[in-house]
Design a protein around this motif. Structure first.
Motif, short mmCIF file in Angstrom:
data_model
loop_
_atom_site.label_atom_id
_atom_site.label_comp_id
_atom_site.label_asym_id
_atom_site.label_seq_id
_atom_site.Cartn_x
_atom_site.Cartn_y
_atom_site.Cartn_z
N LEU A 93 11.47 8.95 -6.07
CA LEU A 93 12.89 9.31 -5.89
C LEU A 93 13.07 10.82 -5.77
CD1 LEU A 93 15.26 7.18 -8.13
CD2 LEU A 93 15.46 7.63 -5.71
N ASP A 94 12.07 11.55 -6.20
CA ASP A 94 12.17 13.01 -6.15
C ASP A 94 12.00 13.57 -4.75
OD1 ASP A 94 9.55 11.88 -6.64
OD2 ASP A 94 8.77 13.92 -6.56
N GLY A 95 11.36 12.81 -3.88
CA GLY A 95 11.00 13.44 -2.61
C GLY A 95 11.69 12.89 -1.39
N PHE A 128 0.83 -1.21 0.00
CA PHE A 128 0.00 0.00 0.00
C PHE A 128 0.86 1.26 0.00
CE2 PHE A 128 -3.67 -2.28 2.35
CZ PHE A 128 -4.31 -2.53 1.15
N GLY A 129 0.48 2.18 -0.80
CA GLY A 129 1.14 3.49 -0.76
C GLY A 129 2.49 3.55 -1.47
N ALA A 130 2.89 2.44 -2.07
CA ALA A 130 4.21 2.41 -2.72
C ALA A 130 4.23 3.27 -3.98
CB ALA A 130 4.60 0.97 -3.07
N GLY A 131 3.05 3.49 -4.53
CA GLY A 131 2.98 4.26 -5.78
C GLY A 131 2.60 3.38 -6.96
N LYS A 132 1.98 2.24 -6.66
CA LYS A 132 1.66 1.25 -7.69
C LYS A 132 0.67 1.81 -8.71
CE LYS A 132 -0.08 -2.47 -5.96
NZ LYS A 132 -1.52 -2.47 -6.16
N THR A 133 -0.44 2.36 -8.24
CA THR A 133 -1.47 2.84 -9.17
C THR A 133 -0.93 3.98 -10.04
OG1 THR A 133 -2.94 2.43 -7.31
CG2 THR A 133 -3.94 3.32 -9.29
N THR A 134 -0.24 4.90 -9.39
CA THR A 134 0.34 6.02 -10.13
C THR A 134 1.31 5.49 -11.20
OG1 THR A 134 0.28 7.23 -8.05
CG2 THR A 134 1.52 8.24 -9.82
N THR A 135 2.12 4.52 -10.83
CA THR A 135 3.10 3.96 -11.77
C THR A 135 2.42 3.27 -12.94
OG1 THR A 135 4.65 3.68 -9.93
CG2 THR A 135 5.16 2.49 -11.95
P1 GDP Z 1 -0.47 2.67 -4.29
O1 GDP Z 1 -1.16 2.55 -2.98
O2 GDP Z 1 0.75 1.83 -4.32
O3 GDP Z 1 -1.35 2.46 -5.46
O4 GDP Z 1 0.10 4.17 -4.35
P2 GDP Z 1 -0.41 5.40 -5.18
O5 GDP Z 1 -0.13 5.21 -6.62
O6 GDP Z 1 -1.80 5.73 -4.79
O7 GDP Z 1 0.61 6.53 -4.67
C1 GDP Z 1 0.66 6.96 -3.35
C2 GDP Z 1 1.07 8.44 -3.32
O8 GDP Z 1 2.37 8.59 -3.81
C3 GDP Z 1 0.21 9.31 -4.21
O9 GDP Z 1 -0.07 10.52 -3.54
C4 GDP Z 1 1.05 9.58 -5.43
O10 GDP Z 1 0.77 10.81 -6.03
C5 GDP Z 1 2.43 9.56 -4.84
N1 GDP Z 1 3.47 9.16 -5.81
C6 GDP Z 1 3.55 8.04 -6.56
N2 GDP Z 1 4.67 8.03 -7.29
C7 GDP Z 1 5.33 9.18 -7.02
C8 GDP Z 1 6.59 9.75 -7.43
O11 GDP Z 1 7.36 9.21 -8.24
N3 GDP Z 1 6.92 10.96 -6.89
C9 GDP Z 1 6.13 11.59 -5.99
N4 GDP Z 1 6.55 12.76 -5.50
N5 GDP Z 1 4.97 11.07 -5.57
C10 GDP Z 1 4.56 9.89 -6.05
#
Ligand code: GDP
Length: 452
Positions: free
Chosen positions: A250-252, A112-119
């Motif tokens: 990696l940006d943050g 959770f929260g790893a950034g999977k959906t965004t990726t």
């Molecule tokens: P999931 O739970 O793995 O699906 O995670 P999400 O895709 O919902 O991402 C969780 C949070 O991380 C969101 O607020 C995204 O905008 C943020 N996020 C994802 N990838 C990146 C990234 O490369 N850089 C930054 N700054 N934020 C990211």
């Protein structure tokens, strides 16, 4: 910029290297210590840091620079190469193989929260930009908002998305859409996440994997977990057949060095990095470019080219031997001029001589403009063999004769003689003294006195 802290600290290391006169063991020690400090601050595992810096030190002390490469450049190259190895060597990313009716399938896994959906959104855009027809497929049947989130991302990108909010069995979702999905080039599957990698999660990922049969299974890891990435990457790698890693965010974070090096250490390749929240903020991971940018080494390519041995080693050795023998006349200088285009200017040849390369030699003595060189060739062509072998024999009357014969000015011939005498003086000093002594002499060295 991504990984500003680590980049800034490493850039300082290189500034120190460039600003130093000699590459000594002390300097290498200092550089190694600064690299250690920079990596530890970026949350890199202590053991990995020491392994890396030991390698750098060993190579920096043992490896002789190739001809044309200064000791400083050589150390730069070693640090760069070892850092590239440290972050994973080859260029990754994923090559999509297009087969009609058989989409290329990428399954995404992660906590959770790893950034999977965004990726998933970023990857869809990445491959769509490269001419592929993409569909996103929702297989996260547990988290109620998962489908909505995926759909929103797909809509924002104007891409197709297949989800079934009511269906709780991923296998059934696949069966339902399998036929429709065959018209796409690339399918990207979202799977369920958890707070930690549990038995349940492994079981679920395996069952989805069994029906979907993905070509790639990518683990998304957030960079802010630093060196803890090692354990996570290793566990996912072993239990879920992960074929690659995407390090997001990696940006943050100041811990990017830790997460990247930890992933690389598991042997699972880092294929992409996430460098921002926008859909364009994804890069295929290329350790060479990444480390180059991190270090701010704009000239790196040129340096590496040079290090490959573009300079003719044999010619350089022959000339530097002659130079060191102190037996340097117009003919040698002429040879040097002829070899100039191939070997680079005299200063470059000097750099190939051990102990001399790192010194700051007077630039005007060593680096002569090309047009000047061209004219000097005419002058040398008008010299007799005797004059070429012993330029000191060139009297005022001979200068006039040579000027007429070569069509050059008297002042140019004097200029050439001045160059010859200065070069010879340097050769003599190099033959006898230590580089330090020589530097002192340079401090006192004035232009030569003319006999005529
Ligand atoms: P999931 O739970 O793995 O699906 O995670 P999400 O895709 O919902 O991402 C969780 C949070 O991380 C969101 O607020 C995204 O905008 C943020 N996020 C994802 N990838 C990146 C990234 O490369 N850089 C930054 N700054 N934020 C990211």
């Amino acid at each position: 910029m991504v990984m500003d802290n680590l980049g800034g600290a490493l850039k300082d290391v290189f500034k120190r290297l460039t600003g130093s006169v000699f590459v000594s063991e002390k300097l290498i020690d200092e550089i190694v210590r600064e690299i250690q400090r920079a990596l530890l601050a970026a949350d890199v595992d202590v053991k990995l840091v020491f392994e890396l810096t030991n390698k750098i030190k060993e190579r920096a002390l043992d490896e002789k620079p190739k001809p044309g490469v200064t000791p400083k450049e050589n150390v730069t190259k070693i640090v760069y190469e070892e850092l590239v190895n440290f972050f994973g060597q080859e260029k990754k990313g994923i090559e999509i193989m297009k087969k009609k009716g058989k989409p290329f399938k990428i399954m995404m896994v992660g906590l959770f929260g790893a950034g999977k959906t965004t990726t998933i959104g970023k990857l869809s855009k990445y491959y769509s930009n490269r001419g592929n027809k993409i569909a996103m497929v929702g297989m996260d049947v547990h988290r109620p908002a998962a489908h909505t989130q995926l759909k929103q991302i797909a809509d924002s990108l104007k891409m197709d998305c297949y989800v079934d909010a009511k269906e709780k069995d991923p296998v059934k979702i696949w069966k339902k859409y399998e036929k429709d999905l065959s018209k796409y080039d690339v399918l990207i599957f979202d799977t369920a996440g958890r707070d930690a990698l549990s038995k349940d999660l492994v079981k679920e990922i395996k069952s989805v994997s069994k029906v979907v049969k993905p070509d790639e299974t990518l683990l998304v890891l957030s960079a802010d977990i630093g060196q803890a990435a090692y354990k996570q990457a290793e566990m996912f790698h072993e239990s879920c057949g992960v074929t690659g890693i995407v390090v997001s965010k990696l940006d943050g974070t100041a811990k990017g060095g830790g997460s990247l090096s930890a992933c690389a250490a598991t042997g699972a390749p880092i294929k992409f990095i996430g460098v921002g929240e926008k859909m364009d903020d994804l890069e295929a991971f290329n350790p060479e470019g990444f480390v180059g940018r991190l270090l701010g080494l704009g000239d790196l390519e040129a340096l590496l080219e040079k290090a490959k041995g573009v300079v003719d080693e044999k010619d350089a050795k022959k000339l530097s031997k002659k130079v060191l023998s102190g037996d340097f006349n117009f003919i040698d200088m002429y040879e040097q001029l002829s070899a100039m285009k191939k070997m680079g200017p005299l200063s470059k040849v000097m750099e190939m001589i051990p102990g001399v390369g790192s010194m700051k030699l007077p630039k005007d003595v060593l680096d002569v403009q090309q047009d000047k060189l061209d004219n000097w060739k005419f002058i040398l062509d008008s010299c007799t063999k005797e004059e070429l072998e012993d330029p000191e024999k060139i009297s005022r009357a001979r200068i006039d004769r040579i000027a007429k014969g070569s069509g050059r000015k008297v002042s140019e011939i004097r200029d050439l003689l001045k160059q010859y005498r200065q070069s010879k003086k340097i050769m003599k000093m190099m033959k006898g003294g230590s580089p330090e002594k020589m530097m002192k002499k340079f401090g006192n060295m004035k232009g030569p006195k003319f006999k005529f």
